[in-house]
Design a protein around this motif. Structure first.
Motif, PDB file in Angstrom:
ATOM      1  N   GLN A 320      11.123  13.455 -14.618  1.00  0.00           N
ATOM      2  CA  GLN A 320      11.167  13.668 -13.289  1.00  0.00           C
ATOM      3  C   GLN A 320       9.513  14.308 -13.211  1.00  0.00           C
ATOM      4  OE1 GLN A 320      14.115  13.101 -11.286  1.00  0.00           O
ATOM      5  NE2 GLN A 320      14.682  11.656 -13.021  1.00  0.00           N
ATOM      6  N   TRP A 321       9.102  13.797 -12.001  1.00  0.00           N
ATOM      7  CA  TRP A 321       7.751  14.175 -11.479  1.00  0.00           C
ATOM      8  C   TRP A 321       7.727  14.428  -9.920  1.00  0.00           C
ATOM      9  CZ3 TRP A 321       3.032  15.179 -14.454  1.00  0.00           C
ATOM     10  CH2 TRP A 321       2.969  14.612 -15.599  1.00  0.00           C
ATOM     11  N   TYR A 322       6.980  15.457  -9.622  1.00  0.00           N
ATOM     12  CA  TYR A 322       6.730  15.778  -8.371  1.00  0.00           C
ATOM     13  C   TYR A 322       5.364  16.720  -8.509  1.00  0.00           C
ATOM     14  CZ  TYR A 322       6.471  16.581  -3.361  1.00  0.00           C
ATOM     15  OH  TYR A 322       6.146  16.554  -2.102  1.00  0.00           O
ATOM     16  N   TRP A 323       4.283  15.881  -7.663  1.00  0.00           N
ATOM     17  CA  TRP A 323       2.931  16.956  -7.813  1.00  0.00           C
ATOM     18  C   TRP A 323       2.107  16.634  -6.569  1.00  0.00           C
ATOM     19  CZ3 TRP A 323       1.076  12.994 -12.078  1.00  0.00           C
ATOM     20  CH2 TRP A 323       0.538  11.910 -11.358  1.00  0.00           C
ATOM     21  N   ARG A 324       1.554  17.868  -6.320  1.00  0.00           N
ATOM     22  CA  ARG A 324       0.715  17.899  -4.889  1.00  0.00           C
ATOM     23  C   ARG A 324      -0.729  18.525  -5.507  1.00  0.00           C
ATOM     24  NH1 ARG A 324       3.192  19.790   0.446  1.00  0.00           N
ATOM     25  NH2 ARG A 324       4.780  18.011   0.528  1.00  0.00           N
ATOM     26  N   VAL A 382      -3.955  20.617  -9.876  1.00  0.00           N
ATOM     27  CA  VAL A 382      -2.577  19.560  -9.825  1.00  0.00           C
ATOM     28  C   VAL A 382      -1.334  20.645  -9.987  1.00  0.00           C
ATOM     29  CG1 VAL A 382      -2.561  18.812 -12.076  1.00  0.00           C
ATOM     30  CG2 VAL A 382      -1.315  17.488 -10.292  1.00  0.00           C
ATOM     31  N   PHE A 383      -0.611  20.678  -9.157  1.00  0.00           N
ATOM     32  CA  PHE A 383       0.817  21.522  -9.200  1.00  0.00           C
ATOM     33  C   PHE A 383       1.828  20.516  -9.367  1.00  0.00           C
ATOM     34  CE2 PHE A 383      -2.038  23.320  -6.212  1.00  0.00           C
ATOM     35  CZ  PHE A 383      -2.090  24.669  -6.693  1.00  0.00           C
ATOM     36  N   TYR A 403       4.777  26.632  -4.525  1.00  0.00           N
ATOM     37  CA  TYR A 403       3.155  27.004  -5.106  1.00  0.00           C
ATOM     38  C   TYR A 403       2.041  26.382  -4.364  1.00  0.00           C
ATOM     39  CZ  TYR A 403       0.426  27.889  -9.427  1.00  0.00           C
ATOM     40  OH  TYR A 403      -0.254  28.727 -10.351  1.00  0.00           O
ATOM     41  N   TRP A 404       2.068  25.344  -3.882  1.00  0.00           N
ATOM     42  CA  TRP A 404       0.730  24.491  -3.249  1.00  0.00           C
ATOM     43  C   TRP A 404       0.506  25.255  -2.005  1.00  0.00           C
ATOM     44  CZ3 TRP A 404       0.985  21.926   1.437  1.00  0.00           C
ATOM     45  CH2 TRP A 404      -0.301  21.420   1.565  1.00  0.00           C
ATOM     46  N   ASN A 418      -5.345  10.742  -6.049  1.00  0.00           N
ATOM     47  CA  ASN A 418      -4.412  10.476  -6.755  1.00  0.00           C
ATOM     48  C   ASN A 418      -3.195  11.503  -6.906  1.00  0.00           C
ATOM     49  OD1 ASN A 418      -5.473   7.997  -7.325  1.00  0.00           O
ATOM     50  ND2 ASN A 418      -6.374   8.376  -9.334  1.00  0.00           N
ATOM     51  N   PHE A 419      -3.632  12.662  -6.421  1.00  0.00           N
ATOM     52  CA  PHE A 419      -2.619  13.902  -6.229  1.00  0.00           C
ATOM     53  C   PHE A 419      -1.934  14.165  -5.112  1.00  0.00           C
ATOM     54  CE2 PHE A 419      -5.059  16.149  -9.704  1.00  0.00           C
ATOM     55  CZ  PHE A 419      -4.500  15.437 -10.869  1.00  0.00           C
ATOM     56  N   VAL A 420      -1.961  13.133  -3.970  1.00  0.00           N
ATOM     57  CA  VAL A 420      -1.614  13.083  -2.709  1.00  0.00           C
ATOM     58  C   VAL A 420      -0.310  12.556  -2.823  1.00  0.00           C
ATOM     59  CG1 VAL A 420      -2.052  12.436  -0.151  1.00  0.00           C
ATOM     60  CG2 VAL A 420      -3.857  13.449  -1.539  1.00  0.00           C
ATOM     61  N   GLY A 421       0.871  13.170  -2.511  1.00  0.00           N
ATOM     62  CA  GLY A 421       2.165  12.537  -2.388  1.00  0.00           C
ATOM     63  C   GLY A 421       2.252  11.526  -1.266  1.00  0.00           C
ATOM     64  N   ALA A 422       3.343  10.434  -1.643  1.00  0.00           N
ATOM     65  CA  ALA A 422       3.572   9.727  -0.529  1.00  0.00           C
ATOM     66  C   ALA A 422       4.337  10.467   0.643  1.00  0.00           C
ATOM     67  CB  ALA A 422       4.628   8.570  -0.983  1.00  0.00           C
ATOM     68  N   ASP A 423       4.978  11.632   0.620  1.00  0.00           N
ATOM     69  CA  ASP A 423       5.413  12.197   1.637  1.00  0.00           C
ATOM     70  C   ASP A 423       4.620  13.105   2.510  1.00  0.00           C
ATOM     71  OD1 ASP A 423       5.127  14.125  -0.447  1.00  0.00           O
ATOM     72  OD2 ASP A 423       6.987  15.093  -0.251  1.00  0.00           O
ATOM     73  N   GLU A 424       3.267  12.971   2.127  1.00  0.00           N
ATOM     74  CA  GLU A 424       2.356  13.766   2.636  1.00  0.00           C
ATOM     75  C   GLU A 424       1.592  13.061   3.891  1.00  0.00           C
ATOM     76  OE1 GLU A 424       0.039  16.699   0.626  1.00  0.00           O
ATOM     77  OE2 GLU A 424       0.580  15.556  -1.270  1.00  0.00           O
ATOM     78  N   ASP A 425       1.363  13.501   5.088  1.00  0.00           N
ATOM     79  CA  ASP A 425       0.849  12.856   6.260  1.00  0.00           C
ATOM     80  C   ASP A 425      -0.378  12.319   6.196  1.00  0.00           C
ATOM     81  OD1 ASP A 425      -0.680  15.038   7.090  1.00  0.00           O
ATOM     82  OD2 ASP A 425       1.102  15.736   8.524  1.00  0.00           O
ATOM     83  N   ALA A 426      -0.777  11.225   7.241  1.00  0.00           N
ATOM     84  CA  ALA A 426      -1.965  10.749   7.599  1.00  0.00           C
ATOM     85  C   ALA A 426      -3.116  11.965   7.809  1.00  0.00           C
ATOM     86  CB  ALA A 426      -1.921   9.793   8.852  1.00  0.00           C
ATOM     87  N   ASP A 427      -2.883  13.050   8.319  1.00  0.00           N
ATOM     88  CA  ASP A 427      -3.847  14.054   8.355  1.00  0.00           C
ATOM     89  C   ASP A 427      -4.368  14.576   6.956  1.00  0.00           C
ATOM     90  OD1 ASP A 427      -3.978  14.030  11.062  1.00  0.00           O
ATOM     91  OD2 ASP A 427      -2.495  15.422  11.337  1.00  0.00           O
ATOM     92  N   ARG A 428      -3.133  14.470   6.107  1.00  0.00           N
ATOM     93  CA  ARG A 428      -3.744  15.024   4.365  1.00  0.00           C
ATOM     94  C   ARG A 428      -4.612  13.873   3.917  1.00  0.00           C
ATOM     95  NH1 ARG A 428      -4.418  18.932   0.801  1.00  0.00           N
ATOM     96  NH2 ARG A 428      -3.218  18.599  -0.929  1.00  0.00           N
ATOM     97  N   VAL A 429      -4.458  12.659   4.180  1.00  0.00           N
ATOM     98  CA  VAL A 429      -5.417  11.771   3.940  1.00  0.00           C
ATOM     99  C   VAL A 429      -6.812  11.811   4.367  1.00  0.00           C
ATOM    100  CG1 VAL A 429      -5.810   8.978   3.388  1.00  0.00           C
ATOM    101  CG2 VAL A 429      -3.593   9.970   3.240  1.00  0.00           C
ATOM    102  N   ARG A 430      -6.898  11.843   5.609  1.00  0.00           N
ATOM    103  CA  ARG A 430      -7.977  12.218   6.208  1.00  0.00           C
ATOM    104  C   ARG A 430      -8.881  13.462   5.855  1.00  0.00           C
ATOM    105  NH1 ARG A 430      -9.816  10.196  11.074  1.00  0.00           N
ATOM    106  NH2 ARG A 430      -8.705   8.541  12.145  1.00  0.00           N
TER     107      ARG A 430
END
Length: 465
Positions: A320-324, A382-383, A403-404, A418-430
């Motif tokens: 099981q993995w979850y990262w930010r 990476v956390f 933690y993040w 590659n450490f940006v999760g699918a549940d993070e929003d478009a502003d995070r990508v920007r």
């Protein structure tokens, strides 16, 4: 986009391809849709195992023309599982695992489904290597398109700094080679812009002379974290570029080289790599004592390819993995205290935090030369919430996100994509692409105007003006 794939569409795919088309009716379906992160449980309508670039072109045409969702799988190492899409089609490049080395030109031509271990094995025979990751089961494609960093980054730059060209299947099904002289705008975007622009079926890398390296692993009790961070944040940026060392918090795993009395203890650590003269290894890393007496200090020469796979057994597929992630240019005292608290609170044995150096040679590349937008960063953190038991999924995710969240105010605002999760929003990508986002959006409009390739940390096509 449609989320159905009817029988005629499946038959059309099968007739057009050399590789197999796997659907839910096939006995190998569950195995085919299983990726590295067991937290991801998605059900594509089909997985297309592409034998070559021709298969990719044919599959892209049919997926696009049928209005289906599309994802691309290289090594299957995507933490957020972006290589799978429910009800759509995954192009699986795993049959395209090959590496051809030209030792005279010091280049490697690498299939889009290759793993880092494939690349390291092929290049090691010639005493050559490219900076790429720290886990050999990682896919070359996803790592490269995100930018790519690893043990050789301070010496030789990011993975994309060593990319000479890429063979790409575009959204219209055409095939191009992108380089500094052919499709230079696309080549710029591929070097850090993720999978937004097409399917890369092959990469050509510049190689560097690397054979045996020096390895140093040092552990301190986790309550010493502030002292260790205070030393590390000064030592690493000023160290010669032959020195690499990532800072970590971890639970000491059982087995060598760690003594039994440390097994299961929470520690902070530095994992180092030395590419200088072998007889200076001990001297180079003797400075760890300046952080205070370590609980464990180990140095040894090791083939570079062996170092790349050294931690593979600790994090096999199926966990099981979850990262930010986040970029940092400093680690102030208040941030060091956050590291101490969360290190002391690691909830399960495999949860960890790593801060990878991305300075040195990587920092000397011009800010606008590639899509990677944090040339002024010193560390890519990476956390990672990791555990074998699905019952602990919520616990490890909460530890990671908390933690993040506490560390993010000390960050530079964005992260290694590659450490940006699918549940993070478009502003995070920007924020990850900073001032490069608008340029990436214009390239996206030129090569994928209808956003066929959106199962990724997505850059939207720029609007027509």
């Amino acid at each position: 986009m449609s989320t159905t794939l009817d029988a005629p569409a499946v038959e059309s795919l099968r007739n057009a391809l050399r590789g197999p088309v796997i659907t839910p009716h096939d006995p190998t379906y569950d195995e085919a849709r299983t990726i590295y992160n067991a937290m991801i449980d998605r059900h594509p309508a089909a997985l297309v195992r592409c034998a070559d670039a021709g298969d990719v072109m044919a599959a892209v045409d049919r997926v696009r023309d049928n209005g289906l969702e599309l994802a691309v799988m290289g090594g299957g190492h995507s933490g957020p599982g972006l290589c799978l899409v429910d009800g759509g089609v995954t192009l699986d490049l795993s049959p395209m695992r090959w590496v051809r080395v030209d030792p005279e030109q010091r280049t490697a031509y690498v299939g889009g489904g290759s793993l880092i271990g494939d690349l390291d094995h092929a290049t090691a025979s010639f005493g050559l290597a490219v900076p790429a990751g720290i886990v050999s089961t990682t896919g070359v494609g996803g790592l490269t398109l995100g930018g790519g960093h690893g043990y050789l980054t301070r010496k030789y730059g990011l993975t994309v700094d060593n990319l000479l060209s890429a063979d790409v299947v575009l959204a219209d099904g055409s095939f191009v080679t992108a380089s500094a002289t052919e499709h230079p705008d696309l080549f710029w975007a591929l070097r850090g812009g993720g999978g937004n622009f097409g399917v890369v079926t092959a990469f050509t890398f510049r190689l560097h002379p690397v054979d045996t390296v020096g390895v140093a692993i040092t552990l301190w009790p986790v309550d010493r974290t502030p002292d260790v961070v205070s030393w590390y944040r000064e030592f690493l940026p000023q160290a010669p570029e032959d020195v690499y060392g990532f800072f970590a918090e971890l639970v000491v795993p059982p087995g060598p080289p760690f003594p039994e009395e440390l097994h299961g203890r929470k520690m902070c650590a530095m994992v180092g790599c030395w590419t200088g003269d072998a007889d200076r290894l001990e001297e180079t890393f003797s400075v760890v004592n300046e952080a205070g007496p370590p609980a464990f200090h180990f140095t040894a020469p090791m083939p570079y390819a062996a170092l790349q796979s050294h931690f593979d057994a600790l994090i096999p597929p199926g966990l099981q993995w979850y990262w930010r992630g986040d970029f940092f240019d400093d680690i102030p005292d208040a941030a060091a205290e956050v590291h101490r608290r969360y290190g002391e609170g690691i909830p399960t044995d495999l949860c960890t935090m790593h801060m990878y150096p991305v300075d040195g040679a990587a920092s000397r590349v011009g800010a606008d030369e590639t899509a990677w937008s944090y040339r002024d960063a010193v560390w890519s953190a990476v956390f990672g919430g990791i555990d074998a038991d699905p019952a602990n999924a919520a616990t490890i995710k909460r530890w990671c996100t908390d933690y993040w969240s506490e560390m993010h105010p000390y960050s530079m605002g964005g992260a290694y994509v590659n450490f940006v999760g699918a549940d993070e929003d478009a502003d995070r990508v920007r924020s990850t692409y900073r001032g490069h986002y608008e340029r990436l959006a214009r390239v996206k409009r030129g090569y994928d105007p209808y956003n066929l390739f959106h199962a990724n940390q997505n850059v939207l096509p720029a609007r027509e003006t």
